[in-house]
Design an enzyme around this catalytic site. Sequence first.
Site, PDB file in Angstrom:
ATOM      1  N   ASN A 213       0.854  -1.193   0.000  1.00 39.14           N
ATOM      2  CA  ASN A 213       0.000   0.000   0.000  1.00 39.14           C
ATOM      3  C   ASN A 213       0.883   1.233   0.000  1.00 39.14           C
ATOM      4  O   ASN A 213       2.011   1.173   0.459  1.00 39.14           O
ATOM      5  CB  ASN A 213      -0.823   0.048   1.292  1.00 39.14           C
ATOM      6  CG  ASN A 213      -2.124  -0.708   1.186  1.00 39.14           C
ATOM      7  OD1 ASN A 213      -2.485  -1.208   0.133  1.00 39.14           O
ATOM      8  ND2 ASN A 213      -2.829  -0.777   2.285  1.00 39.14           N
ATOM      9  N   ASP A 282      -4.853  -5.093   2.421  1.00 40.70           N
ATOM     10  CA  ASP A 282      -6.058  -5.871   2.728  1.00 40.70           C
ATOM     11  C   ASP A 282      -5.919  -7.323   2.278  1.00 40.70           C
ATOM     12  O   ASP A 282      -6.550  -8.217   2.834  1.00 40.70           O
ATOM     13  CB  ASP A 282      -7.273  -5.243   2.021  1.00 40.70           C
ATOM     14  CG  ASP A 282      -7.639  -3.906   2.658  1.00 40.70           C
ATOM     15  OD1 ASP A 282      -7.580  -3.824   3.899  1.00 40.70           O
ATOM     16  OD2 ASP A 282      -7.950  -2.954   1.920  1.00 40.70           O
ATOM     17  N   LYS A 292      12.602 -16.613  -7.204  1.00 43.32           N
ATOM     18  CA  LYS A 292      12.075 -15.594  -8.120  1.00 43.32           C
ATOM     19  C   LYS A 292      11.314 -16.272  -9.262  1.00 43.32           C
ATOM     20  O   LYS A 292      11.844 -17.190  -9.907  1.00 43.32           O
ATOM     21  CB  LYS A 292      13.235 -14.767  -8.676  1.00 43.32           C
ATOM     22  CG  LYS A 292      12.776 -13.654  -9.588  1.00 43.32           C
ATOM     23  CD  LYS A 292      13.926 -12.844 -10.127  1.00 43.32           C
ATOM     24  CE  LYS A 292      13.407 -11.787 -11.083  1.00 43.32           C
ATOM     25  NZ  LYS A 292      14.494 -11.135 -11.809  1.00 43.32           N
ATOM     26  N   PHE A 330      -7.533   4.915  11.691  1.00 42.06           N
ATOM     27  CA  PHE A 330      -7.547   5.917  10.628  1.00 42.06           C
ATOM     28  C   PHE A 330      -8.450   5.413   9.512  1.00 42.06           C
ATOM     29  O   PHE A 330      -8.543   4.204   9.289  1.00 42.06           O
ATOM     30  CB  PHE A 330      -6.131   6.142  10.074  1.00 42.06           C
ATOM     31  CG  PHE A 330      -5.288   7.006  10.969  1.00 42.06           C
ATOM     32  CD1 PHE A 330      -4.813   6.521  12.182  1.00 42.06           C
ATOM     33  CD2 PHE A 330      -4.984   8.312  10.611  1.00 42.06           C
ATOM     34  CE1 PHE A 330      -4.051   7.311  13.025  1.00 42.06           C
ATOM     35  CE2 PHE A 330      -4.224   9.118  11.435  1.00 42.06           C
ATOM     36  CZ  PHE A 330      -3.752   8.619  12.650  1.00 42.06           C
ATOM     37  N   LYS A 344     -16.734   2.523   9.889  1.00 44.72           N
ATOM     38  CA  LYS A 344     -15.546   1.776  10.356  1.00 44.72           C
ATOM     39  C   LYS A 344     -15.405   1.863  11.879  1.00 44.72           C
ATOM     40  O   LYS A 344     -14.945   0.910  12.508  1.00 44.72           O
ATOM     41  CB  LYS A 344     -14.277   2.315   9.685  1.00 44.72           C
ATOM     42  CG  LYS A 344     -14.160   1.880   8.232  1.00 44.72           C
ATOM     43  CD  LYS A 344     -12.898   2.418   7.563  1.00 44.72           C
ATOM     44  CE  LYS A 344     -12.945   2.086   6.077  1.00 44.72           C
ATOM     45  NZ  LYS A 344     -11.862   2.702   5.332  1.00 44.72           N
ATOM     46  N   LYS A 348     -15.193  -1.707  13.517  1.00 45.17           N
ATOM     47  CA  LYS A 348     -13.883  -2.146  14.030  1.00 45.17           C
ATOM     48  C   LYS A 348     -13.765  -1.969  15.544  1.00 45.17           C
ATOM     49  O   LYS A 348     -12.716  -2.238  16.117  1.00 45.17           O
ATOM     50  CB  LYS A 348     -12.772  -1.372  13.319  1.00 45.17           C
ATOM     51  CG  LYS A 348     -12.789  -1.590  11.794  1.00 45.17           C
ATOM     52  CD  LYS A 348     -11.523  -1.127  11.128  1.00 45.17           C
ATOM     53  CE  LYS A 348     -11.625  -1.250   9.620  1.00 45.17           C
ATOM     54  NZ  LYS A 348     -10.362  -1.633   8.998  1.00 45.17           N
TER      55      LYS A 348
HETATM   56  N1  CTP Z   1      -6.509  -1.682   9.259  1.00 44.06           N
HETATM   57  C1  CTP Z   1      -5.878  -2.722   9.925  1.00 44.06           C
HETATM   58  N2  CTP Z   1      -5.743  -3.931   9.312  1.00 44.06           N
HETATM   59  C2  CTP Z   1      -6.229  -4.128   8.061  1.00 44.06           C
HETATM   60  C3  CTP Z   1      -6.857  -3.068   7.373  1.00 44.06           C
HETATM   61  C4  CTP Z   1      -6.984  -1.852   8.006  1.00 44.06           C
HETATM   62  O1  CTP Z   1      -5.429  -2.543  11.068  1.00 44.06           O
HETATM   63  N3  CTP Z   1      -6.080  -5.313   7.488  1.00 44.06           N
HETATM   64  C5  CTP Z   1      -6.683  -0.418   9.962  1.00 44.06           C
HETATM   65  C6  CTP Z   1      -5.814   0.719   9.457  1.00 44.06           C
HETATM   66  O2  CTP Z   1      -4.587   0.779  10.178  1.00 44.06           O
HETATM   67  C7  CTP Z   1      -6.704   1.919   9.745  1.00 44.06           C
HETATM   68  C8  CTP Z   1      -8.118   1.377   9.623  1.00 44.06           C
HETATM   69  O3  CTP Z   1      -8.004  -0.027   9.774  1.00 44.06           O
HETATM   70  O4  CTP Z   1      -6.537   2.378  11.079  1.00 44.06           O
HETATM   71  C9  CTP Z   1      -8.843   1.671   8.369  1.00 44.06           C
HETATM   72  O5  CTP Z   1      -8.082   1.324   7.269  1.00 44.06           O
HETATM   73  P1  CTP Z   1      -8.668   1.536   5.796  1.00 44.06           P
HETATM   74  O6  CTP Z   1      -7.669   1.054   4.793  1.00 44.06           O
HETATM   75  O7  CTP Z   1      -9.169   2.942   5.644  1.00 44.06           O
HETATM   76  O8  CTP Z   1      -9.939   0.601   5.828  1.00 44.06           O
HETATM   77  P2  CTP Z   1     -10.231  -0.840   5.358  1.00 44.06           P
HETATM   78  O9  CTP Z   1     -10.742  -1.593   6.514  1.00 44.06           O
HETATM   79  O10 CTP Z   1      -9.088  -1.429   4.619  1.00 44.06           O
HETATM   80  O11 CTP Z   1     -11.480  -0.615   4.415  1.00 44.06           O
HETATM   81  P3  CTP Z   1     -11.556  -0.157   2.876  1.00 44.06           P
HETATM   82  O12 CTP Z   1     -10.301  -0.652   2.235  1.00 44.06           O
HETATM   83  O13 CTP Z   1     -12.789  -0.810   2.395  1.00 44.06           O
HETATM   84  O14 CTP Z   1     -11.685   1.334   2.893  1.00 44.06           O
END
Ligand code: CTP
Length: 407
Positions: A213, A282, A292, A330, A344, A348
């Site tokens: 990411n 994700d 490789k 976040f 969220k 969460k």
């Molecule tokens: N987060 C996490 N672990 C994951 C995905 C997200 O701890 N596997 C946490 C991030 O550190 C952040 C929050 O969840 O604090 C939201 O992350 P975000 O990428 O905005 O949300 P997602 O849950 O990935 O949802 P989407 O991709 O659908 O927006």
Amino acid sequence: MTPSGGPQVALAVTGCIAAYKAVEVLRALQRRGAEVRVAMTRSATEFVGPATFRALTGAPVMVGEFGDPLEPIPHIALAEWADLLLVAPCTANVAAKLAHGIADDLLTSAALACTCPVMVAPAMNVHMYEAAATQANLALLRQRGVAVLEADSGYLACGEVGAGRLPEPEAVAEAALALLRERTHARDLAGRSVLVTAGPTVEPIDAVRFVSNRSSGKMGYAVAEAALARGAEVTLVSGPVALEPPRGARVVPVATAVEMLAAAEAAFATADVAVCAAAVADLRPARPVARKLKKGADDAALATLELVENPDVLATLGRAKAPGQVVVGFAAETDDVVANAERKLAAKGADLMVANDVSEGRAFGRDENEATLVSATGAEPLPSMAKRALADAILDRAAAALGASSC
Ligand code: CTP
């Protein structure tokens, strides 16, 4: 503090050529969420007009001995209003007056009446700066707890080269607000343990390729730095970033989301606050290979990448949360920023979500951030500010939640 939590800064402008730079200092303070009021010596007005400051602050400017007398006792009103007094630029003459308690105009009288933190940023000719009298005055101010910003070296307006330049306005503003944070937050997180996740995770496809990411890690590192400054013990679980970790943090370097979860869960067992700022991938490749993959021989494997879902670190901590623990997440969004953050927050199990609009590359890699704090009590939009200032705004809320739960 202003109603939105921004600091109230009295900017004292004294009479030297660098006075024109005070306009930029003012703007830099405002960009960081500060409300600013200005006092000027009469000689400062020879270099820049009070109308400029009046227009930019929307407030009267105190000039000379009596100035804009909207307040019955303006110097005391300013001293009581200010969270911080910043004298920038500060001439040798005004430094001497401040050191010796001379209060012969509104600016120096306000300075004498101030009980808030004071910073002076000297700017003058190199010989005036290095003169024994000036150095002794600055030393006396330091002794009394005034922060003295070191003058920069370089080409001076008088044609000489040496120390005496006002540092860049951004640096002056940053140093002033850092002083305020240091003095006012004192050590309100002393004895507390704060866990921060930061940076991206990196999910291997093969020995050289990965899925990841976008994340510089700056926001998480700023939170770790702010928590340390406030006396917390900090565990920083960090994906790979190009940043120097803040001194004093226990850093746990990780690569993948699975590793990040394990490290975060272990630290969360004894943490009071968890701030999940990491940009966790994700998804991860279902079957990473140690060697490789080669074009030709491995075309099939390269063309179709099977992905599986990663664990959600924030949601796992949100579920494991015991009474008295505070969890912050976040939400980086391009659309419906607040609505998505509210969703969220509930999904969460977080106490606070820091919602960011990341459309058009905003936030990523930058030093400033514009966020909305979303909690069960509503959405609070904050002005654009340095990530370090936002870190403190987040920790203010976390510290308040800790305080509320320990009552
Ligand atoms: N987060 C996490 N672990 C994951 C995905 C997200 O701890 N596997 C946490 C991030 O550190 C952040 C929050 O969840 O604090 C939201 O992350 P975000 O990428 O905005 O949300 P997602 O849950 O990935 O949802 P989407 O991709 O659908 O927006």
